[in-house]
Design an enzyme around this catalytic site. Structure first.
Site, PDB file in Angstrom:
ATOM      1  N   ASN A 145       0.798  -1.238   0.000  1.00 36.17           N
ATOM      2  CA  ASN A 145       0.000   0.000   0.000  1.00 36.17           C
ATOM      3  C   ASN A 145       0.827   1.282   0.000  1.00 36.17           C
ATOM      4  OD1 ASN A 145      -2.614  -1.310   0.025  1.00 36.17           O
ATOM      5  ND2 ASN A 145      -2.112  -1.904   2.123  1.00 36.17           N
TER       6      ASN A 145
ATOM      7  N   TYR B 275      -0.729   9.932   6.294  1.00 33.52           N
ATOM      8  CA  TYR B 275       0.556   9.678   5.613  1.00 33.52           C
ATOM      9  C   TYR B 275       1.080  10.872   4.805  1.00 33.52           C
ATOM     10  CZ  TYR B 275      -0.581   4.874   6.861  1.00 33.52           C
ATOM     11  OH  TYR B 275      -0.891   3.733   7.553  1.00 33.52           O
TER      12      TYR B 275
ATOM     13  N   HIS C  86       8.401   3.589  10.089  1.00 34.69           N
ATOM     14  CA  HIS C  86       6.980   3.853   9.847  1.00 34.69           C
ATOM     15  C   HIS C  86       6.772   5.349   9.727  1.00 34.69           C
ATOM     16  CE1 HIS C  86       6.087  -0.283  10.611  1.00 34.69           C
ATOM     17  NE2 HIS C  86       6.891  -0.215  11.658  1.00 34.69           N
TER      18      HIS C  86
END
Ligand code: DQA
Length: 143
Positions: A9, A21, A99
């Site tokens: 993704n 994001y 992340h």
């Protein structure tokens, strides 16, 4: 020579949940990683796959292809892929887990990483900067 791997993704960056994001794309991220690598005097190769097996094979081959460190954002595989964990554990190239979002401030299932314990370290919640810090950490540990 450093390898940046993005998992499932992450090709949807910019379109996918921009509130979480950001609005920059995978292409933007990879361009920045190249530039950061150049600043650090390191060639950087960036790859993304939505397939667990492909990521595992890239990790298996990293050492023989001459990579000395890997920055890895495993996406949701972080939270459940023992196969990815075993791939990281079964080879010698150091891996930094990154992340973009702060996984510890999100849903409960994101608090657990099955991969972090076999990585050199983990960076979470700093956006794309995390990749830069991961690259820097790999270069520093080589010196
Ligand atoms: C992510 C966090 C994961 O929980 C999620 O599944 C992703 C992206 C991050 O970069 O913040 O796909 O790894």
């Amino acid at each position: 020579m450093l390898l940046v791997l993005n998992g499932p993704n992450l090709n949807r960056l910019g379109l996918r949940e921009p509130g979480v994001y950001g609005s920059q794309t995978l292409e933007d991220l990879e361009r920045q990683c190249d530039a950061w690598g150049a600043e650090l005097g390191q060639a950087v190769t960036c790859r993304q796959s939505n397939y667990e097996g492909q990521l595992i094979e890239w990790i298996h081959e990293a050492e023989e292809h001459g990579f000395t460190g890997i920055v890895l954002n495993p996406g949701a595989l972080t939270h459940y892929s023992y196969a990815l964990r075993d791939a990281i554990a079964g080879q010698r190239v150091p891996v930094i887990e990154v992340h973009i979002s702060n996984v510890d401030a999100r849903e409960e299932f994101r608090h657990k990483s099955v991969t972090a314990a076999v990585c050199r370290g983990k960076i979470s919640g700093l956006g794309f900067l995390g990749y830069r810090l991961g690259l820097e950490a790999l270069v520093e540990s080589q010196e």
